[in-house]
Design a protein around this motif. Structure first.
Motif, mmCIF file in Angstrom:
data_model
loop_
_atom_site.group_PDB
_atom_site.id
_atom_site.type_symbol
_atom_site.label_atom_id
_atom_site.label_comp_id
_atom_site.label_asym_id
_atom_site.label_seq_id
_atom_site.Cartn_x
_atom_site.Cartn_y
_atom_site.Cartn_z
ATOM 1 N N UNK A 87 -0.598 5.506 -21.425
ATOM 2 C CA UNK A 87 0.505 4.559 -21.448
ATOM 3 C C UNK A 87 0.357 3.475 -20.408
ATOM 4 N N UNK A 88 -0.380 3.768 -19.331
ATOM 5 C CA UNK A 88 -0.724 2.765 -18.328
ATOM 6 C C UNK A 88 -2.251 2.715 -18.247
ATOM 7 N N UNK A 89 -2.827 1.551 -18.513
ATOM 8 C CA UNK A 89 -4.260 1.387 -18.303
ATOM 9 C C UNK A 89 -4.468 0.644 -16.996
ATOM 10 N N UNK A 90 -5.630 0.856 -16.402
ATOM 11 C CA UNK A 90 -5.945 0.265 -15.109
ATOM 12 C C UNK A 90 -6.954 -0.858 -15.303
ATOM 13 N N UNK A 91 -6.527 -2.076 -15.038
ATOM 14 C CA UNK A 91 -7.403 -3.244 -15.143
ATOM 15 C C UNK A 91 -7.911 -3.600 -13.756
ATOM 16 N N UNK A 92 -9.241 -3.697 -13.583
ATOM 17 C CA UNK A 92 -9.776 -4.036 -12.262
ATOM 18 C C UNK A 92 -9.384 -5.444 -11.833
ATOM 19 N N UNK A 93 -9.149 -5.597 -10.538
ATOM 20 C CA UNK A 93 -8.809 -6.892 -9.952
ATOM 21 C C UNK A 93 -9.999 -7.428 -9.158
ATOM 22 N N UNK A 94 -10.199 -8.729 -9.169
ATOM 23 C CA UNK A 94 -11.255 -9.305 -8.324
ATOM 24 C C UNK A 94 -11.005 -8.984 -6.860
ATOM 25 N N UNK A 95 -12.051 -8.820 -6.134
ATOM 26 C CA UNK A 95 -11.922 -8.501 -4.714
ATOM 27 C C UNK A 95 -11.084 -9.570 -4.013
ATOM 28 N N UNK A 96 -10.150 -9.122 -3.191
ATOM 29 C CA UNK A 96 -9.320 -10.036 -2.433
ATOM 30 C C UNK A 96 -8.113 -10.573 -3.174
ATOM 31 N N UNK A 97 -7.905 -10.115 -4.434
ATOM 32 C CA UNK A 97 -6.761 -10.589 -5.207
ATOM 33 C C UNK A 97 -5.460 -10.035 -4.637
ATOM 34 N N UNK A 98 -4.453 -10.882 -4.505
ATOM 35 C CA UNK A 98 -3.135 -10.404 -4.059
ATOM 36 C C UNK A 98 -2.516 -9.554 -5.154
ATOM 37 N N UNK A 99 -1.821 -8.544 -4.764
ATOM 38 C CA UNK A 99 -1.225 -7.617 -5.729
ATOM 39 C C UNK A 99 0.281 -7.623 -5.519
ATOM 40 N N UNK A 100 1.021 -8.108 -6.514
ATOM 41 C CA UNK A 100 2.448 -8.367 -6.303
ATOM 42 C C UNK A 100 3.274 -7.116 -6.097
ATOM 43 N N UNK A 101 2.763 -5.950 -6.474
ATOM 44 C CA UNK A 101 3.559 -4.730 -6.335
ATOM 45 C C UNK A 101 3.255 -3.978 -5.035
ATOM 46 N N UNK A 102 2.501 -4.609 -4.158
ATOM 47 C CA UNK A 102 2.215 -3.979 -2.869
ATOM 48 C C UNK A 102 3.346 -4.279 -1.889
ATOM 49 N N UNK A 103 3.858 -3.243 -1.250
ATOM 50 C CA UNK A 103 4.840 -3.419 -0.185
ATOM 51 C C UNK A 103 4.638 -2.291 0.817
ATOM 52 N N UNK A 104 4.593 -2.651 2.077
ATOM 53 C CA UNK A 104 4.349 -1.653 3.132
ATOM 54 C C UNK A 104 3.065 -0.882 2.870
ATOM 55 N N UNK A 105 2.082 -1.549 2.280
ATOM 56 C CA UNK A 105 0.804 -0.894 2.026
ATOM 57 C C UNK A 105 0.806 0.047 0.849
ATOM 58 N N UNK A 135 1.096 0.822 -3.322
ATOM 59 C CA UNK A 135 0.978 0.306 -4.686
ATOM 60 C C UNK A 135 1.833 1.173 -5.587
ATOM 61 N N UNK A 136 3.050 0.703 -5.904
ATOM 62 C CA UNK A 136 4.013 1.464 -6.701
ATOM 63 C C UNK A 136 4.161 2.889 -6.156
ATOM 64 N N UNK A 137 4.268 2.981 -4.826
ATOM 65 C CA UNK A 137 4.514 4.262 -4.178
ATOM 66 C C UNK A 137 3.283 4.982 -3.680
ATOM 67 N N UNK A 138 2.080 4.437 -3.955
ATOM 68 C CA UNK A 138 0.844 5.121 -3.574
ATOM 69 C C UNK A 138 0.089 4.313 -2.516
ATOM 70 N N UNK A 139 -0.362 5.007 -1.489
ATOM 71 C CA UNK A 139 -1.072 4.365 -0.384
ATOM 72 C C UNK A 139 -2.548 4.232 -0.735
ATOM 73 N N UNK A 140 -2.848 3.257 -1.581
ATOM 74 C CA UNK A 140 -4.216 3.016 -2.036
ATOM 75 C C UNK A 140 -4.478 1.510 -2.034
ATOM 76 N N UNK A 141 -5.732 1.114 -1.912
ATOM 77 C CA UNK A 141 -6.058 -0.315 -1.984
ATOM 78 C C UNK A 141 -5.734 -0.875 -3.371
ATOM 79 N N UNK A 142 -5.400 -2.155 -3.406
ATOM 80 C CA UNK A 142 -5.038 -2.795 -4.676
ATOM 81 C C UNK A 142 -6.303 -3.219 -5.420
ATOM 82 N N UNK A 143 -7.046 -2.228 -5.895
ATOM 83 C CA UNK A 143 -8.288 -2.518 -6.622
ATOM 84 C C UNK A 143 -8.046 -2.756 -8.111
ATOM 85 N N UNK A 144 -6.917 -2.273 -8.626
ATOM 86 C CA UNK A 144 -6.605 -2.369 -10.056
ATOM 87 C C UNK A 144 -5.130 -2.743 -10.235
#
Length: 329
Positions: free
Chosen positions: A84-102, A104-113
């Motif tokens: 139901x959720x697919x993971x699309x890779x993001x270019x390196x250094x891309x800002x991720x709008x759902x990041x807050x306080x480090x 990603x939608x509740x998970x402490x992971x880099x915004x790679x996708x």
């Protein structure tokens, strides 16, 4: 540990399952060595059902779980993931709008996708293929439609038929849907041939709404229910001011109710958490309970709670106090 078969499938799950959201760095990072130790502890305790999803840490949970289970006989455990959720890779250094306080939608992971809702047939197939690659497996035992609340049309008419085809091909052993509500899960039981539904938070000591339609429907049709969220995100683990219920601050009325339940359970010498874990398992349609864990101590604690004997008088007293109902209201 007791095992129960899911519906008419050949898949059997242990009564207690390992919820792997936390090892995807839910809210905070978890050391890889701790992840391996937690899975090892689960194995020692007899847990043989492990649940994950691409959403959990942008695939981190799946990768870690696959690595921790590698080397164990494939037929000796059951693994579920979700679509139901697919993971699309993001270019390196891309800002991720759902990041807050480090996070990603509740998970402490880099915004790679970027997570993208996709309940199309192609999306389901891609999701399963990607999950198998991250897990290092050639099949999954259970695939759930993950939170299709706002995607009913696609979930019923595209995603579900795609899962049916994958089940017929042997890529998936059993199929189902997982949600925090009962109405759509009940529709899945009525309108499709799902083997199991994963119901989070709606069959607990604080919320018995699954008793109104969902559980009777599952029992009548010979389908199974796995119950998650038995602690209602914390209130039934430790009821105190500031405790959470469904991931937000618990209303005072619910806190008072939880404290009254705790007083009854402790009057029987039973911790509230043990009663909360045991309560759903008494229903004939419930195959197991799913508990999120991130450390070996948490795994061992959950297993110890499951081994506690709960006196029938405890449930009788909760009903007498009006704290448990027979009809879900």
């Amino acid at each position: 540990m007791r095992r129960n078969r899911l519906g008419s499938s050949t898949v059997e799950v242990t009564e207690l399952s390992f919820g792997a959201a936390a090892i995807g760095n839910l809210f905070r990072a978890v050391d890889p060595a701790q992840v391996a130790a937690a899975v090892d502890a689960a194995w020692v305790e007899g847990i043989r059902y492990f649940d994950t999803a691409p959403h959990y840490g942008l695939g981190l949970s799946e990768r870690r779980l696959g690595e921790a289970l590698r080397g164990r006989p494939r037929d000796s455990y059951v693994l579920s993931t979700k679509v139901g959720r697919v993971l699309d890779p993001l270019p390196a250094g891309t800002a991720f709008e759902n990041m807050s306080d480090g996070l990603s939608e509740g998970f402490a992971v880099p915004a790679t996708h970027r997570r993208r809702w996709d309940f199309s047939a192609d999306g389901v197939r891609r999701s399963i293929e990607d999950s198998l690659e991250r897990l290092g497996l050639d099949r999954v035992d259970i695939a759930y439609l993950h939170d299709p609340d706002d995607h009913a049309e696609a979930a019923f008419h595209e995603a579900y038929p795609a899962l049916e085809k994958l089940r017929a091909q042997g890529v998936i052993g059993a199929i189902g849907a997982g949600m925090n509500q009962t109405a759509m899960l009940t529709r899945f039981l009525r309108d499709t041939d799902v083997d199991v539904v994963l119901c989070a938070g709606r069959y607990t000591l604080l919320d018995q709404s699954a008793l109104i339609e969902l559980l009777p429907e599952a029992a009548a049709r010979g389908r199974s229910v796995v119950v998650g969220g038995v602690f209602n995100s914390g209130l039934l683990a430790d009821p105190r001011p500031g405790a959470t219920y469904d991931y937000t601050a618990a209303p005072l009325a619910l806190l008072d109710r939880a404290l009254r339940i705790k007083a009854v359970t402790e009057g029987h010498g039973i911790p509230l958490r043990a009663a909360a874990l045991h309560y759903p398992l008494a229903h004939p349609a419930v195959a197991g309970v799913l508990v999120g864990t991130r450390s070996p101590d948490e795994v061992r604690d959950a297993a110890a709670l499951l081994r506690r004997e709960i006196p029938d008088g405890l449930w009788d007293d909760l009903r007498a106090e009006g704290l448990l109902t027979e009809d879900g209201h």
